[in-house]
Enzyme design. Structure first.
Site, PDB file in Angstrom:
ATOM      1  N   ASP A   1      37.361  26.738  48.299  1.00  9.88           N
ATOM      2  CA  ASP A   1      36.459  25.697  47.787  1.00  9.88           C
ATOM      3  C   ASP A   1      35.008  26.036  48.118  1.00  9.88           C
ATOM      4  OD1 ASP A   1      37.187  25.322  50.447  1.00  9.88           O
ATOM      5  OD2 ASP A   1      37.323  23.139  50.336  1.00  9.88           O
TER       6      ASP A   1
ATOM      7  N   TYR B   1      51.941  32.408  40.477  1.00 11.77           N
ATOM      8  CA  TYR B   1      52.296  32.892  39.144  1.00 11.77           C
ATOM      9  C   TYR B   1      53.748  33.367  39.079  1.00 11.77           C
ATOM     10  CZ  TYR B   1      47.609  32.971  37.026  1.00 11.77           C
ATOM     11  OH  TYR B   1      46.406  32.636  36.474  1.00 11.77           O
TER      12      TYR B   1
ATOM     13  N   ASP C   1      42.011  34.078  39.635  1.00  9.63           N
ATOM     14  CA  ASP C   1      41.925  33.682  38.223  1.00  9.63           C
ATOM     15  C   ASP C   1      40.764  32.705  38.039  1.00  9.63           C
ATOM     16  OD1 ASP C   1      42.729  33.330  35.503  1.00  9.63           O
ATOM     17  OD2 ASP C   1      43.646  31.424  36.093  1.00  9.63           O
TER      18      ASP C   1
ATOM     19  N   ASP D   1      36.652  33.431  36.369  1.00  9.23           N
ATOM     20  CA  ASP D   1      36.077  32.710  35.218  1.00  9.23           C
ATOM     21  C   ASP D   1      34.728  32.123  35.638  1.00  9.23           C
ATOM     22  OD1 ASP D   1      38.273  33.099  33.477  1.00  9.23           O
ATOM     23  OD2 ASP D   1      38.045  31.056  32.685  1.00  9.23           O
TER      24      ASP D   1
ATOM     25  N   LYS E   1      42.741  29.778  51.637  1.00  9.06           N
ATOM     26  CA  LYS E   1      42.721  28.347  51.976  1.00  9.06           C
ATOM     27  C   LYS E   1      43.558  28.213  53.244  1.00  9.06           C
ATOM     28  CE  LYS E   1      41.706  24.014  51.023  1.00  9.06           C
ATOM     29  NZ  LYS E   1      40.324  23.476  51.070  1.00  9.06           N
TER      30      LYS E   1
HETATM   31  C1  IPM Z   1      43.502  36.080  32.934  1.00 15.03           C
HETATM   32  C2  IPM Z   1      44.175  35.057  32.068  1.00 15.03           C
HETATM   33  C3  IPM Z   1      45.673  35.081  32.330  1.00 15.03           C
HETATM   34  C4  IPM Z   1      45.899  34.720  33.780  1.00 15.03           C
HETATM   35  C5  IPM Z   1      46.524  34.196  31.399  1.00 15.03           C
HETATM   36  C6  IPM Z   1      46.254  34.487  29.939  1.00 15.03           C
HETATM   37  C7  IPM Z   1      47.996  34.308  31.713  1.00 15.03           C
HETATM   38  O1  IPM Z   1      43.641  33.801  32.267  1.00 15.03           O
HETATM   39  O2  IPM Z   1      43.796  37.277  32.789  1.00 15.03           O
HETATM   40  O3  IPM Z   1      42.678  35.711  33.768  1.00 15.03           O
HETATM   41  O4  IPM Z   1      45.968  33.527  34.121  1.00 15.03           O
HETATM   42  O5  IPM Z   1      46.026  35.627  34.594  1.00 15.03           O
HETATM   43 MN    MN Z   2      41.993  33.743  33.678  1.00 18.60          MN
END
Ligand code: IPM
Ligand code: MN
Length: 357
Positions: A221, A142, A245, A249, A189
């Site tokens: 993975d 990032y 990240d 999710d 990894k």
């Molecule tokens: C999160 C989001 C952010 C990230 C984006 C919006 C920049 O997806 O907080 O997980 O990738 O960190």
């Molecule tokens: Mn995210």
């Protein structure tokens, strides 16, 4: 106590969900004899429209001057499909993380029994799953050097980590594991990436300082698979920024809805509390988005920023009660159930906090 809270709703559904969290915070203040003072700041696309900057200086000063930041979401579809855009709403979130030194992002994954059939996974796999993902937040790809070469036809992003960056996040993760079930999973990894090998080396060096903690190492993975195959084995997971990240999710769907996952970002300056879902532009202004992730982020704010566990618990209990009572938005409503609006859920939760003396 009096709390100074920077209120940064951002874009999309951010303002709607943050308003509901504010109702819960105010109810907790009434019940426990505190006061909360909010200062609004622009961030994301709305800040670009107004200042040409996704995280303007003015907003940064508000955050630095507050005890906690309550954050909604950033993002606007008008930027998503334009790879040439010079400024992007997401830069606001990255800038706030970097400038406040928020190197650790804590994302708890807990299941609610009455929602267990909403999970895409089988009940016996998810019932009782309870773990904490600790994502490094100010390093890695990032923030590493990025650019284009070859007249724009070659692009790169660098995943870079220094020893102090890795040590501080691992220290936090080990300490966190000590307060939980003492099981830490380091996700990397290391079979391919040099930065992962540094993470693994440092984690192994630190292990003897925490003899009670059982440490596992998983390649990312494999971790992505194990999260779905047997989420209950995890206690504390620590990983670098990009892997965290993606994995969070994925982990959010275990509980049945992304609209339930809260987060705390902590580090050097003011801590920040935000739902992990994004700005969900399709739902913006419709009063249908799930406010619970933001309300639960406010619970984390009481616990992490103010050290007030009872106050946090009051919010958690109200959220559990609302779910048990079927007061949920459309993402969680069963086919036979009437879905509530965002503000109905927020009002119900605040009222529950008020009444549950
Ligand atoms: C999160 C989001 C952010 C990230 C984006 C919006 C920049 O997806 O907080 O997980 O990738 O960190
Ligand atoms: Mn995210």
């Amino acid at each position: 106590m009096n709390f100074k809270i920077a209120k940064l709703p951002g874009d999309g559904i951010g303002p709607e969900v943050v308003s509901q969290a504010v109702k819960a915070v105010d109810a907790v203040c009434r019940r426990f004899g505190h006061t909360a003072e909010y200062t609004f700041g622009y961030v994301g696309a709305c800040a670009i429209d107004r200042y040409g900057d996704a995280y303007p200086e003015e907003t940064h000063n508000i955050c630095m001057d507050s005890d906690a930041v309550l954050f909604g979401a950033v993002g606007d579809p008008k930027y998503d499909n334009d790879p040439t855009a010079k400024v992007r709403p997401e830069q606001g979130l990255l800038a706030i993380r970097k400038k406040l030194g928020l190197y650790a992002n804590l994302r708890p994954v807990e299941t609610f029994r009455s929602l267990i059939d909403r999970s895409p996974l089988r009940t016996e796999l998810v019932d009782g799953a309870d773990f904490m993902c600790i994502r490094e937040l100010t390093g890695g790809m990032y923030f590493g050097k990025k650019g284009r070469e070859d007249g724009g036809n070659t692009a790169y992003d660098t995943c870079i980590y220094s020893r102090p960056e890795v040590e501080r996040i691992l220290k936090l993760a080990f300490e966190y594991a000590m307060r939980r079930r003492k099981h830490l999973t380091v996700v990397d990894k290391a079979n391919v990436l040099e930065s992962s090998r540094l993470w693994r080396q440092i984690a192994q060096e630190m292990e003897p300082q925490y003899p009670e903690v059982t440490v596992d190492y998983l390649f990312v993975d494999n971790a992505a698979m194990q999260l779905i195959r047997c989420p209950k084995v995890f206690d504390v997971i620590v990983t670098e920024n990009t892997f965290g990240d993606i994995l969070t999710d994925e982990a959010s769907c275990i509980t049945g809805s992304m609209g339930l996952l809260a987060s705390a970002s902590v580090g050097e300056h003011t801590s920040l509390f935000e739902p992990i879902h994004g700005s969900y532009p399709q739902a913006a202004g419709k009063n249908i988005a799930n406010p619970l992730a933001t309300i639960l982020s406010a619970a984390m704010m009481f616990e992490y920023a103010f050290g007030l566990m009872e106050e946090g618990k009051a919010i958690r209990e109200a959220v559990s009660a609302s779910i048990d009572a079927g007061i949920v938005t459309e993402d969680l409503a069963a086919p036979s159930q009437k879905a509530c609006s965002t503000s109905e859920v927020g009002d119900w939760v605040a009222e529950y906090i008020d009444k549950a003396k």
